[in-house]
Design a protein around this motif. Structure first.
Motif, PDB file in Angstrom:
ATOM      1  N   VAL A  43       0.928  -1.267  -0.019  1.00  0.00           N
ATOM      2  CA  VAL A  43      -0.006   0.024  -0.002  1.00  0.00           C
ATOM      3  C   VAL A  43       0.994   1.223  -0.033  1.00  0.00           C
ATOM      4  O   VAL A  43       0.473   2.295  -0.633  1.00  0.00           O
ATOM      5  CB  VAL A  43      -0.944  -0.008   1.166  1.00  0.00           C
ATOM      6  N   THR A  47       0.416   3.843  -3.237  1.00  0.00           N
ATOM      7  CA  THR A  47       0.168   5.200  -2.859  1.00  0.00           C
ATOM      8  C   THR A  47       1.185   6.120  -3.453  1.00  0.00           C
ATOM      9  O   THR A  47       0.671   7.176  -3.913  1.00  0.00           O
ATOM     10  CB  THR A  47      -0.509   5.152  -1.699  1.00  0.00           C
ATOM     11  N   MET A  52      -0.457   9.680  -4.323  1.00  0.00           N
ATOM     12  CA  MET A  52      -1.427   9.929  -3.413  1.00  0.00           C
ATOM     13  C   MET A  52      -0.998  10.430  -2.159  1.00  0.00           C
ATOM     14  O   MET A  52       0.164   9.771  -1.767  1.00  0.00           O
ATOM     15  CB  MET A  52      -2.512   8.848  -3.013  1.00  0.00           C
ATOM     16  N   GLN A  53      -1.470  11.461  -1.379  1.00  0.00           N
ATOM     17  CA  GLN A  53      -1.106  11.761  -0.019  1.00  0.00           C
ATOM     18  C   GLN A  53      -2.143  11.691   0.985  1.00  0.00           C
ATOM     19  O   GLN A  53      -3.050  11.878   0.788  1.00  0.00           O
ATOM     20  CB  GLN A  53      -0.700  13.226  -0.256  1.00  0.00           C
ATOM     21  N   SER A  54      -1.662  11.193   2.084  1.00  0.00           N
ATOM     22  CA  SER A  54      -2.717  11.170   3.223  1.00  0.00           C
ATOM     23  C   SER A  54      -2.647  12.387   3.880  1.00  0.00           C
ATOM     24  O   SER A  54      -1.869  12.900   3.895  1.00  0.00           O
ATOM     25  CB  SER A  54      -2.261   9.834   4.432  1.00  0.00           C
ATOM     26  N   ARG A 112       8.722   8.409  -2.617  1.00  0.00           N
ATOM     27  CA  ARG A 112       8.131   9.981  -1.992  1.00  0.00           C
ATOM     28  C   ARG A 112       8.955  10.810  -2.216  1.00  0.00           C
ATOM     29  O   ARG A 112       8.892  12.076  -2.392  1.00  0.00           O
ATOM     30  CB  ARG A 112       7.767   9.622  -0.466  1.00  0.00           C
ATOM     31  N   GLU A 169      -4.357   1.008  -7.550  1.00  0.00           N
ATOM     32  CA  GLU A 169      -5.600   1.571  -6.964  1.00  0.00           C
ATOM     33  C   GLU A 169      -6.474   0.368  -6.203  1.00  0.00           C
ATOM     34  O   GLU A 169      -7.195   0.994  -5.644  1.00  0.00           O
ATOM     35  CB  GLU A 169      -6.154   2.409  -7.925  1.00  0.00           C
ATOM     36  N   ASP A 172      -6.551  -0.773  -0.846  1.00  0.00           N
ATOM     37  CA  ASP A 172      -7.413   0.302   0.318  1.00  0.00           C
ATOM     38  C   ASP A 172      -6.748   0.017   1.639  1.00  0.00           C
ATOM     39  O   ASP A 172      -7.289  -0.847   1.950  1.00  0.00           O
ATOM     40  CB  ASP A 172      -8.865   0.186   0.009  1.00  0.00           C
ATOM     41  N   ASP A 173      -6.101   1.038   2.232  1.00  0.00           N
ATOM     42  CA  ASP A 173      -5.871   1.039   3.429  1.00  0.00           C
ATOM     43  C   ASP A 173      -6.786   1.592   4.371  1.00  0.00           C
ATOM     44  O   ASP A 173      -6.413   1.871   5.534  1.00  0.00           O
ATOM     45  CB  ASP A 173      -4.308   1.547   3.651  1.00  0.00           C
ATOM     46  N   SER A 174      -7.861   2.001   4.041  1.00  0.00           N
ATOM     47  CA  SER A 174      -8.836   2.712   4.901  1.00  0.00           C
ATOM     48  C   SER A 174      -9.610   1.572   6.144  1.00  0.00           C
ATOM     49  O   SER A 174      -9.798   2.333   7.074  1.00  0.00           O
ATOM     50  CB  SER A 174     -10.333   3.148   3.868  1.00  0.00           C
TER      51      SER A 174
END
Length: 176
Positions: A43, A47, A52-54, A112, A169, A172-174
């Motif tokens: 993940v 990401t 993507m950024q958290s 990153r 994609e 999903d780490d949600s």
């Protein structure tokens, strides 16, 4: 050392544990390097690769922030060894120091920080995969020693399966 690109994260769905892999490829050559990693590391890599950024910094973002606050940056990442099936990496810092790292964490940091990933020749010699496509669009995979016939066909099928099975994609780490 050879410069590598990050092809992406894939899941080998027909493996007993649904192995998660990050696949690197030579920047100027035919070699690919599949590395088995953990799902959380998958993940983190996927990401970062997707940009993507958290909302809050994760461990990799935190480490890069600490380096920046210390006025040290990440210069590059080297994958230097395979020891008992484990890929060993090092973070090369802008002050010349080198820090031992898991390959998955090093790759997540490299993405990153937008720095290059390099791989030692000895690692490629023992773990790289060569994908050749001939004029008839038949693929041949060579892991170390050349394979022939049914063994090569089975290896090609397995490699294509994990390369094609999951896109970044899809992670999903949600729920964690």
């Amino acid at each position: 050392m050879r410069k590598m690109g990050v092809l992406g994260v894939r899941v080998r769905v027909h493996a007993p544990e649904h192995d998660v892999l990050v696949v690197l490829s030579e920047a100027e050559g035919p070699l690919s390097l599949p590395i088995v990693i953990g799902p959380h590391e998958g993940v983190a890599i996927a990401t970062a690769q997707a940009g993507m950024q958290s909302p809050r910094p994760g461990p990799h973002d935190l480490l890069l922030s600490v380096l920046e606050a210390s006025e040290v940056g990440l210069d590059r990442v080297n994958i230097i060894e395979v020891r008992d099936g484990t890929f060993i990496a090092e973070l090369v810092l802008t002050n010349g120091r080198r820090v031992d790292s898991r390959a998955s964490d090093a790759i997540a940091l490299a993405l990153r920080a937008h720095v290059e990933v390099w791989c030692a020749e000895a690692v490629l010699d023992v773990a790289a995969v060569v994908l050749d496509v001939d004029e008839d669009d038949h693929e041949h995979v060579h892991l170390g020693a050349p394979m022939h016939g049914q063994e090569a066909d089975e290896e090609v099928a397995e490699f294509r399966e994990f390369l094609d099975s999951v896109a970044p994609e899809d992670f999903d780490d949600s729920g964690a």
